[in-house]
Design an enzyme around this catalytic site. Sequence first.
Site, mmCIF file in Angstrom:
data_model
loop_
_atom_site.group_PDB
_atom_site.id
_atom_site.type_symbol
_atom_site.label_atom_id
_atom_site.label_comp_id
_atom_site.label_asym_id
_atom_site.label_seq_id
_atom_site.Cartn_x
_atom_site.Cartn_y
_atom_site.Cartn_z
ATOM 1 N N PHE A 240 0.828 -1.221 0.000
ATOM 2 C CA PHE A 240 0.000 0.000 0.000
ATOM 3 C C PHE A 240 0.861 1.270 0.000
ATOM 4 C CE2 PHE A 240 -2.186 2.754 3.423
ATOM 5 C CZ PHE A 240 -2.737 3.617 2.495
ATOM 6 N N THR B 155 6.192 2.986 12.752
ATOM 7 C CA THR B 155 4.812 3.285 13.146
ATOM 8 C C THR B 155 4.749 3.986 14.497
ATOM 9 O OG1 THR B 155 2.733 2.218 13.777
ATOM 10 C CG2 THR B 155 4.721 0.920 14.078
ATOM 11 N N ASP B 156 3.657 4.708 14.715
ATOM 12 C CA ASP B 156 3.431 5.317 16.041
ATOM 13 C C ASP B 156 3.066 4.260 17.089
ATOM 14 O OD1 ASP B 156 0.859 4.678 15.150
ATOM 15 O OD2 ASP B 156 0.045 6.700 15.400
ATOM 16 N N GLU B 157 2.720 3.041 16.629
ATOM 17 C CA GLU B 157 2.282 2.016 17.596
ATOM 18 C C GLU B 157 3.413 1.586 18.532
ATOM 19 O OE1 GLU B 157 -0.194 -1.111 16.270
ATOM 20 O OE2 GLU B 157 -1.214 0.118 14.786
ATOM 21 N N TYR C 120 2.770 -7.132 16.536
ATOM 22 C CA TYR C 120 3.166 -6.274 15.407
ATOM 23 C C TYR C 120 4.022 -5.103 15.887
ATOM 24 C CZ TYR C 120 2.797 -2.329 12.194
ATOM 25 O OH TYR C 120 3.092 -1.240 11.417
ATOM 26 N N LYS D 290 8.000 -4.104 15.213
ATOM 27 C CA LYS D 290 8.443 -2.834 14.623
ATOM 28 C C LYS D 290 9.389 -2.107 15.585
ATOM 29 C CE LYS D 290 7.347 -1.196 11.231
ATOM 30 N NZ LYS D 290 7.907 -1.358 9.844
#
Length: 365
Positions: A12, A127-129, A153, A157
Amino acid sequence: MASLLVTGGAGFIGSNFVAHWTATRPGDRVTVLDLLTYAGNRANLDGLPAELVVGDIRDEALVTDLVQTRGIDTIVHFAAESHVDRSILGPDAFIDANVLGTHALLKVARKQWVDTGRPHRFHHVSTDEVYGTLGPNDPAFREDTPYAPNSPYSASKAASDHLVRAYHHTYGLNTTTSNCSNNYGPFHFPEKLIPLFIINALHGRHLPIYGDGMQVRDWLHVEDHCRGIAAVIDKGRPGETYNIGGGAELPNLTVIDTLCAAVDAAFAADPGLAARFPDAPAAKGQPTATLKSFVTDRPGHDRRYAIDCSKATAELGYHPQHSFESGFAQTLKWYLDHEGWWRGILDGSYMDWVKANYDKRAAAR
Ligand code: NAD
Ligand code: DAU
Protein backbone atom coordinates in the site's frame (compact mmCIF):
# COMPACT_ATOMS: atom_id res chain seq x y z
CA MET A 1 20.85 10.97 -9.80
CA ALA A 2 19.98 8.66 -6.91
CA SER A 3 19.37 4.93 -7.14
CA LEU A 4 16.71 3.75 -4.69
CA LEU A 5 15.87 0.29 -3.43
CA VAL A 6 12.28 0.43 -2.17
CA THR A 7 11.48 -2.65 -0.10
CA GLY A 8 7.80 -3.55 0.12
CA GLY A 9 7.18 -1.25 -2.84
CA ALA A 10 4.29 -3.39 -4.13
CA GLY A 11 2.32 -2.85 -0.92
CA PHE A 12 0.00 0.00 0.00
CA ILE A 13 2.33 2.76 1.16
CA GLY A 14 5.38 1.55 -0.75
CA SER A 15 3.59 1.71 -4.11
CA ASN A 16 2.22 5.18 -3.34
CA PHE A 17 5.78 6.20 -2.46
CA VAL A 18 7.13 4.84 -5.76
CA ALA A 19 4.43 6.83 -7.59
CA HIS A 20 5.33 9.97 -5.64
CA TRP A 21 9.10 9.63 -6.04
CA THR A 22 9.11 8.77 -9.73
CA ALA A 23 6.71 11.66 -10.48
CA THR A 24 8.77 14.20 -8.57
CA ARG A 25 12.31 12.90 -9.41
CA PRO A 26 12.08 11.43 -12.90
CA GLY A 27 15.90 11.24 -13.22
CA ASP A 28 16.27 8.75 -10.36
CA ARG A 29 16.39 4.99 -10.72
CA VAL A 30 13.91 3.00 -8.60
CA THR A 31 14.15 -0.72 -7.92
CA VAL A 32 11.41 -2.38 -5.88
CA LEU A 33 12.18 -5.51 -3.84
CA ASP A 34 8.96 -7.21 -2.77
CA LEU A 35 8.11 -10.78 -1.84
CA LEU A 36 4.52 -10.33 -3.08
CA THR A 37 2.97 -11.76 0.07
CA TYR A 38 -0.83 -11.66 0.30
CA ALA A 39 -0.50 -7.87 0.74
CA GLY A 40 1.82 -7.25 -2.19
CA ASN A 41 0.34 -6.68 -5.63
CA ARG A 42 2.08 -6.20 -8.98
CA ALA A 43 -0.90 -4.18 -10.16
CA ASN A 44 -0.04 -1.47 -7.60
CA LEU A 45 3.00 -0.61 -9.73
CA ASP A 46 1.26 -0.69 -13.12
CA GLY A 47 2.51 2.11 -15.34
CA LEU A 48 5.20 3.29 -12.93
CA PRO A 49 8.80 3.59 -14.17
CA ALA A 50 10.27 1.19 -11.60
CA GLU A 51 11.77 -2.29 -11.81
CA LEU A 52 10.05 -4.93 -9.65
CA VAL A 53 12.30 -7.68 -8.29
CA VAL A 54 10.31 -10.40 -6.54
CA GLY A 55 12.27 -11.62 -3.54
CA ASP A 56 12.73 -11.62 0.21
CA ILE A 57 14.50 -8.89 2.17
CA ARG A 58 16.01 -11.71 4.25
CA ASP A 59 17.88 -12.96 1.17
CA GLU A 60 21.21 -11.22 1.81
CA ALA A 61 22.78 -12.52 -1.40
CA LEU A 62 19.94 -11.06 -3.46
CA VAL A 63 20.03 -7.70 -1.68
CA THR A 64 23.82 -7.55 -2.06
CA ASP A 65 23.50 -8.25 -5.77
CA LEU A 66 20.87 -5.53 -6.17
CA VAL A 67 22.95 -2.96 -4.30
CA GLN A 68 25.96 -3.74 -6.49
CA THR A 69 24.33 -4.15 -9.90
CA ARG A 70 21.84 -1.28 -9.57
CA GLY A 71 24.30 1.04 -7.85
CA ILE A 72 21.88 1.49 -4.96
CA ASP A 73 22.73 4.44 -2.68
CA THR A 74 19.40 4.78 -0.85
CA ILE A 75 17.25 2.09 0.75
CA VAL A 76 13.69 3.07 1.66
CA HIS A 77 12.46 0.23 3.82
CA PHE A 78 8.69 -0.41 3.87
CA ALA A 79 8.60 -4.23 3.67
CA ALA A 80 6.86 -5.70 6.69
CA GLU A 81 3.93 -7.68 7.95
CA SER A 82 1.63 -4.79 8.80
CA HIS A 83 -1.72 -5.97 10.18
CA VAL A 84 -2.21 -6.01 13.96
CA ASP A 85 -5.01 -8.63 13.87
CA ARG A 86 -2.81 -11.05 11.96
CA SER A 87 0.04 -10.51 14.43
CA ILE A 88 -2.28 -11.54 17.26
CA LEU A 89 -3.23 -14.74 15.44
CA GLY A 90 0.31 -15.57 14.25
CA PRO A 91 3.27 -13.53 15.55
CA ASP A 92 6.05 -15.62 13.94
CA ALA A 93 5.69 -14.10 10.49
CA PHE A 94 6.12 -10.66 12.08
CA ILE A 95 9.38 -11.58 13.76
CA ASP A 96 10.64 -13.13 10.52
CA ALA A 97 9.81 -10.22 8.21
CA ASN A 98 10.02 -7.21 10.51
CA VAL A 99 12.91 -8.11 12.82
CA LEU A 100 15.03 -10.61 10.89
CA GLY A 101 14.22 -8.96 7.56
CA THR A 102 15.27 -5.51 8.76
CA HIS A 103 18.43 -6.95 10.28
CA ALA A 104 19.33 -8.70 7.02
CA LEU A 105 19.04 -5.37 5.16
CA LEU A 106 21.11 -3.57 7.77
CA LYS A 107 23.88 -6.18 7.52
CA VAL A 108 24.08 -5.77 3.75
CA ALA A 109 23.94 -1.98 4.00
CA ARG A 110 26.80 -1.94 6.51
CA LYS A 111 28.97 -4.20 4.39
CA GLN A 112 28.24 -2.52 1.06
CA TRP A 113 28.24 1.07 2.24
CA VAL A 114 29.97 1.63 5.58
CA ASP A 115 32.81 -0.80 4.92
CA THR A 116 33.48 0.74 1.49
CA GLY A 117 32.96 4.37 2.53
CA ARG A 118 30.24 4.95 -0.09
CA PRO A 119 27.74 7.78 0.52
CA HIS A 120 24.35 6.30 1.36
CA ARG A 121 21.08 6.59 3.27
CA PHE A 122 19.01 3.86 4.93
CA HIS A 123 15.49 5.17 5.62
CA HIS A 124 13.34 2.98 7.85
CA VAL A 125 9.54 3.35 7.80
CA SER A 126 7.96 2.68 11.18
CA THR A 127 4.81 3.28 13.15
CA ASP A 128 3.43 5.32 16.04
CA GLU A 129 2.28 2.02 17.60
CA VAL A 130 5.79 1.53 19.05
CA TYR A 131 4.93 4.22 21.63
CA GLY A 132 2.01 2.22 23.04
CA THR A 133 -1.32 3.73 23.98
CA LEU A 134 -2.47 7.12 25.30
CA GLY A 135 -5.14 8.20 27.78
CA PRO A 136 -7.67 10.81 26.63
CA ASN A 137 -5.70 13.75 28.04
CA ASP A 138 -2.14 12.54 27.49
CA PRO A 139 0.10 14.64 25.25
CA ALA A 140 0.67 13.29 21.75
CA PHE A 141 3.62 10.98 20.97
CA ARG A 142 6.92 12.79 20.50
CA GLU A 143 10.14 11.31 19.17
CA ASP A 144 11.42 11.02 22.76
CA THR A 145 8.29 9.26 24.09
CA PRO A 146 9.46 5.95 25.62
CA TYR A 147 8.70 2.84 23.59
CA ALA A 148 5.90 0.65 25.01
CA PRO A 149 4.64 -1.61 22.19
CA ASN A 150 1.53 -3.64 23.02
CA SER A 151 0.94 -6.02 20.11
CA PRO A 152 3.26 -8.55 18.48
CA TYR A 153 3.17 -6.27 15.41
CA SER A 154 4.25 -3.14 17.27
CA ALA A 155 6.82 -5.09 19.29
CA SER A 156 8.37 -6.37 16.06
CA LYS A 157 8.44 -2.83 14.62
CA ALA A 158 9.99 -1.52 17.86
CA ALA A 159 12.69 -4.18 17.62
CA SER A 160 13.44 -3.14 14.05
CA ASP A 161 13.62 0.54 15.07
CA HIS A 162 16.13 -0.35 17.78
CA LEU A 163 18.28 -2.29 15.31
CA VAL A 164 18.32 0.68 12.93
CA ARG A 165 19.32 2.97 15.80
CA ALA A 166 22.08 0.55 16.88
CA TYR A 167 23.52 0.28 13.36
CA HIS A 168 23.80 4.05 13.25
CA HIS A 169 25.25 4.38 16.74
CA THR A 170 27.68 1.45 16.56
CA TYR A 171 28.67 1.22 12.91
CA GLY A 172 27.98 4.72 11.63
CA LEU A 173 25.35 3.65 9.10
CA ASN A 174 23.61 6.78 7.76
CA THR A 175 20.05 6.07 8.91
CA THR A 176 16.80 7.94 9.38
CA THR A 177 13.53 6.58 10.77
CA SER A 178 9.99 7.91 10.46
CA ASN A 179 7.15 6.87 12.77
CA CYS A 180 3.74 7.65 11.38
CA SER A 181 0.08 7.27 12.24
CA ASN A 182 -2.73 5.39 10.44
CA ASN A 183 -2.50 5.83 6.68
CA TYR A 184 -5.45 5.68 4.31
CA GLY A 185 -5.89 6.26 0.58
CA PRO A 186 -5.65 4.43 -2.76
CA PHE A 187 -4.32 0.84 -2.87
CA HIS A 188 -5.04 0.22 0.84
CA PHE A 189 -5.44 -3.52 1.32
CA PRO A 190 -9.03 -4.34 2.34
CA GLU A 191 -8.20 -5.96 5.66
CA LYS A 192 -7.76 -2.53 7.28
CA LEU A 193 -10.65 -0.48 8.69
CA ILE A 194 -11.39 2.04 5.92
CA PRO A 195 -11.13 -0.12 2.77
CA LEU A 196 -12.75 -3.12 4.49
CA PHE A 197 -15.73 -1.03 5.57
CA ILE A 198 -16.13 0.63 2.15
CA ILE A 199 -16.20 -2.75 0.41
CA ASN A 200 -18.44 -4.33 3.06
CA ALA A 201 -20.86 -1.40 2.73
CA LEU A 202 -21.05 -1.94 -1.04
CA HIS A 203 -21.88 -5.63 -0.48
CA GLY A 204 -24.35 -5.19 2.38
CA ARG A 205 -22.00 -7.01 4.79
CA HIS A 206 -21.84 -5.97 8.41
CA LEU A 207 -19.30 -3.39 9.56
CA PRO A 208 -17.58 -5.09 12.53
CA ILE A 209 -16.77 -2.39 15.10
CA TYR A 210 -14.34 -3.65 17.73
CA GLY A 211 -15.44 -2.99 21.33
CA ASP A 212 -17.17 0.34 21.83
CA GLY A 213 -15.65 1.93 18.71
CA MET A 214 -14.22 4.83 20.71
CA GLN A 215 -10.56 4.06 20.00
CA VAL A 216 -8.80 7.10 18.57
CA ARG A 217 -6.41 7.15 15.61
CA ASP A 218 -4.67 10.06 13.82
CA TRP A 219 -5.56 9.60 10.14
CA LEU A 220 -2.82 10.41 7.64
CA HIS A 221 -3.46 10.47 3.91
CA VAL A 222 -0.85 8.27 2.24
CA GLU A 223 0.20 11.10 -0.12
CA ASP A 224 1.05 13.28 2.88
CA HIS A 225 3.01 10.38 4.37
CA CYS A 226 4.98 9.98 1.13
CA ARG A 227 5.76 13.70 1.05
CA GLY A 228 6.93 13.42 4.66
CA ILE A 229 9.23 10.46 3.93
CA ALA A 230 10.73 12.28 0.94
CA ALA A 231 11.39 15.30 3.17
CA VAL A 232 13.15 13.09 5.74
CA ILE A 233 15.31 11.53 3.01
CA ASP A 234 16.15 14.98 1.65
CA LYS A 235 16.68 16.92 4.85
CA GLY A 236 16.59 14.54 7.84
CA ARG A 237 19.67 14.42 10.04
CA PRO A 238 21.54 11.08 10.19
CA GLY A 239 20.54 8.94 13.14
CA GLU A 240 17.35 10.96 13.80
CA THR A 241 13.74 9.85 13.96
CA TYR A 242 10.80 11.95 12.79
CA ASN A 243 7.10 11.60 13.61
CA ILE A 244 4.71 12.07 10.68
CA GLY A 245 1.01 12.62 11.40
CA GLY A 246 -2.13 13.71 9.63
CA GLY A 247 -3.47 16.16 12.23
CA ALA A 248 -6.79 14.27 12.15
CA GLU A 249 -7.36 12.57 15.49
CA LEU A 250 -10.75 10.85 15.32
CA PRO A 251 -12.61 8.10 17.20
CA ASN A 252 -13.36 5.08 15.03
CA LEU A 253 -17.11 5.70 15.30
CA THR A 254 -16.68 9.16 13.75
CA VAL A 255 -14.67 7.67 10.88
CA ILE A 256 -17.32 4.98 10.39
CA ASP A 257 -20.22 7.45 10.50
CA THR A 258 -18.40 9.67 7.98
CA LEU A 259 -17.91 6.63 5.75
CA CYS A 260 -21.57 5.55 6.00
CA ALA A 261 -22.85 9.05 5.21
CA ALA A 262 -20.45 9.39 2.28
CA VAL A 263 -21.57 6.06 0.78
CA ASP A 264 -25.22 7.12 1.13
CA ALA A 265 -24.45 10.44 -0.58
CA ALA A 266 -22.54 8.72 -3.41
CA PHE A 267 -25.51 6.42 -4.15
CA ALA A 268 -27.92 9.35 -4.02
CA ALA A 269 -25.78 11.29 -6.49
CA ASP A 270 -25.15 8.39 -8.92
CA PRO A 271 -28.06 6.03 -9.67
CA GLY A 272 -25.61 3.76 -11.54
CA LEU A 273 -24.14 2.64 -8.20
CA ALA A 274 -27.39 0.88 -7.20
CA ALA A 275 -27.16 -1.24 -10.36
CA ARG A 276 -23.49 -2.06 -9.70
CA PHE A 277 -23.96 -2.84 -6.00
CA PRO A 278 -27.56 -4.06 -5.56
CA ASP A 279 -26.86 -5.60 -2.11
CA ALA A 280 -25.80 -2.29 -0.59
CA PRO A 281 -28.43 -0.85 1.78
CA ALA A 282 -27.96 2.46 -0.06
CA ALA A 283 -29.18 0.76 -3.25
CA LYS A 284 -32.51 0.09 -1.49
CA GLY A 285 -32.83 3.52 0.07
CA GLN A 286 -31.65 2.26 3.50
CA PRO A 287 -28.88 4.01 5.46
CA THR A 288 -25.49 2.29 5.27
CA ALA A 289 -25.27 2.80 9.04
CA THR A 290 -27.75 -0.09 9.48
CA LEU A 291 -24.74 -2.38 8.81
CA LYS A 292 -22.90 -1.17 11.93
CA SER A 293 -22.29 -4.13 14.22
CA PHE A 294 -20.42 -4.06 17.54
CA VAL A 295 -18.22 -7.15 17.90
CA THR A 296 -15.73 -8.55 20.41
CA ASP A 297 -12.82 -6.21 20.94
CA ARG A 298 -9.32 -6.83 19.56
CA PRO A 299 -7.19 -8.32 22.38
CA GLY A 300 -4.87 -5.68 23.86
CA HIS A 301 -6.49 -3.00 21.68
CA ASP A 302 -4.64 0.33 22.00
CA ARG A 303 -7.09 3.04 22.99
CA ARG A 304 -5.59 6.17 21.51
CA TYR A 305 -2.71 7.22 19.25
CA ALA A 306 -1.82 10.86 18.61
CA ILE A 307 1.22 12.25 16.81
CA ASP A 308 3.17 15.39 17.62
CA CYS A 309 4.96 16.11 14.36
CA SER A 310 6.34 19.53 15.34
CA LYS A 311 9.93 18.28 14.86
CA ALA A 312 9.22 17.35 11.23
CA THR A 313 7.46 20.68 10.74
CA ALA A 314 10.33 22.70 12.23
CA GLU A 315 13.23 20.81 10.63
CA LEU A 316 11.76 19.60 7.35
CA GLY A 317 8.87 21.98 6.66
CA TYR A 318 6.43 19.05 6.79
CA HIS A 319 2.69 19.86 6.88
CA PRO A 320 -0.12 17.46 5.94
CA GLN A 321 -2.05 18.84 2.97
CA HIS A 322 -5.18 16.66 3.15
CA SER A 323 -7.95 17.20 5.68
CA PHE A 324 -9.66 13.94 6.64
CA GLU A 325 -12.83 15.11 4.86
CA SER A 326 -11.12 15.79 1.52
CA GLY A 327 -8.81 12.79 1.81
CA PHE A 328 -11.64 10.42 2.64
CA ALA A 329 -13.84 11.73 -0.21
CA GLN A 330 -10.94 11.15 -2.65
CA THR A 331 -10.40 7.67 -1.22
CA LEU A 332 -14.03 6.60 -1.50
CA LYS A 333 -14.10 7.82 -5.11
CA TRP A 334 -10.91 5.83 -5.82
CA TYR A 335 -12.51 2.60 -4.50
CA LEU A 336 -15.67 3.23 -6.53
CA ASP A 337 -13.57 3.91 -9.65
CA HIS A 338 -11.22 0.92 -9.16
CA GLU A 339 -13.58 -1.97 -8.60
CA GLY A 340 -11.34 -4.23 -10.71
CA TRP A 341 -8.41 -3.68 -8.33
CA TRP A 342 -10.24 -4.78 -5.20
CA ARG A 343 -12.25 -7.49 -6.98
CA GLY A 344 -8.89 -9.05 -7.85
CA ILE A 345 -8.11 -9.22 -4.13
CA LEU A 346 -11.58 -10.37 -3.04
CA ASP A 347 -11.30 -13.27 -5.47
CA GLY A 348 -8.06 -14.37 -3.79
CA SER A 349 -8.05 -16.83 -0.88
CA TYR A 350 -6.82 -14.27 1.63
CA MET A 351 -10.25 -12.68 1.89
CA ASP A 352 -11.65 -16.04 3.06
CA TRP A 353 -9.43 -15.67 6.12
CA VAL A 354 -10.64 -12.11 6.65
CA LYS A 355 -14.32 -13.08 6.39
CA ALA A 356 -13.94 -16.11 8.68
CA ASN A 357 -12.13 -14.02 11.25
CA TYR A 358 -14.76 -11.30 11.35
CA ASP A 359 -17.65 -13.74 11.29
CA LYS A 360 -16.11 -15.51 14.29
CA ARG A 361 -15.84 -12.22 16.18
CA ALA A 362 -19.43 -11.32 15.35
CA ALA A 363 -20.68 -14.72 16.51
CA ALA A 364 -18.78 -14.38 19.79
CA ARG A 365 -20.49 -11.10 20.65
P1 NAD B 1 1.40 -3.61 3.34
O1 NAD B 1 1.09 -4.80 4.17
O2 NAD B 1 0.35 -3.02 2.45
O3 NAD B 1 2.67 -3.90 2.42
C1 NAD B 1 3.80 -4.58 2.88
C2 NAD B 1 4.61 -5.02 1.66
O4 NAD B 1 5.80 -5.68 2.13
C3 NAD B 1 3.87 -6.02 0.77
O5 NAD B 1 3.98 -5.62 -0.58
C4 NAD B 1 4.58 -7.33 1.02
O6 NAD B 1 4.58 -8.20 -0.10
C5 NAD B 1 5.98 -6.85 1.35
N1 NAD B 1 6.76 -7.80 2.17
C6 NAD B 1 6.38 -8.38 3.33
N2 NAD B 1 7.36 -9.19 3.78
C7 NAD B 1 8.37 -9.12 2.88
C8 NAD B 1 9.67 -9.70 2.80
N3 NAD B 1 10.10 -10.56 3.72
N4 NAD B 1 10.46 -9.38 1.75
C9 NAD B 1 10.02 -8.50 0.80
N5 NAD B 1 8.82 -7.93 0.83
C10 NAD B 1 7.99 -8.22 1.86
O7 NAD B 1 1.94 -2.53 4.37
P2 NAD B 1 1.80 -0.95 4.37
O8 NAD B 1 0.54 -0.59 5.05
O9 NAD B 1 2.08 -0.43 3.02
O10 NAD B 1 2.99 -0.58 5.36
C11 NAD B 1 4.31 -0.32 4.86
C12 NAD B 1 5.22 0.00 6.03
O11 NAD B 1 4.72 1.12 6.74
C13 NAD B 1 5.33 -1.12 7.06
O12 NAD B 1 6.66 -1.18 7.51
C14 NAD B 1 4.41 -0.69 8.18
O13 NAD B 1 4.84 -1.20 9.43
C15 NAD B 1 4.57 0.82 8.11
N6 NAD B 1 3.40 1.58 8.60
C16 NAD B 1 2.16 1.39 8.03
C17 NAD B 1 1.10 2.19 8.47
C18 NAD B 1 -0.28 2.05 7.88
O14 NAD B 1 -1.20 2.74 8.34
N7 NAD B 1 -0.51 1.22 6.89
C19 NAD B 1 1.30 3.14 9.47
C20 NAD B 1 2.57 3.24 10.04
C21 NAD B 1 3.62 2.49 9.57
O1 DAU C 1 -0.95 3.52 13.74
C1 DAU C 1 -0.27 3.01 12.64
C2 DAU C 1 -0.76 1.62 12.32
O2 DAU C 1 -2.05 1.77 11.72
C3 DAU C 1 0.17 0.86 11.39
O3 DAU C 1 1.41 0.66 12.02
C4 DAU C 1 -0.43 -0.50 10.99
O4 DAU C 1 0.40 -1.14 10.04
C5 DAU C 1 -1.80 -0.24 10.39
O5 DAU C 1 -2.43 -1.47 10.09
C6 DAU C 1 -2.68 0.56 11.34
O6 DAU C 1 -2.97 -0.22 12.52
P1 DAU C 1 -4.43 -0.22 13.17
O7 DAU C 1 -4.58 -1.45 13.96
O8 DAU C 1 -4.71 1.07 13.86
O9 DAU C 1 -5.33 -0.24 11.81
P2 DAU C 1 -6.67 -1.03 11.46
O10 DAU C 1 -7.17 -0.49 10.17
O11 DAU C 1 -6.50 -2.50 11.58
O12 DAU C 1 -7.66 -0.56 12.61
C7 DAU C 1 -7.98 0.81 12.80
C8 DAU C 1 -8.90 0.90 13.99
O13 DAU C 1 -10.16 0.31 13.64
C9 DAU C 1 -8.43 0.13 15.20
O14 DAU C 1 -8.82 0.82 16.38
C10 DAU C 1 -9.16 -1.19 15.12
C11 DAU C 1 -10.48 -0.80 14.48
N1 DAU C 1 -11.10 -1.83 13.63
C12 DAU C 1 -10.37 -2.38 12.63
C13 DAU C 1 -10.91 -3.34 11.82
C14 DAU C 1 -10.08 -3.98 10.72
C15 DAU C 1 -12.43 -2.18 13.82
O15 DAU C 1 -13.12 -1.65 14.73
N2 DAU C 1 -12.98 -3.15 13.00
C16 DAU C 1 -12.27 -3.74 12.01
O16 DAU C 1 -12.82 -4.62 11.30
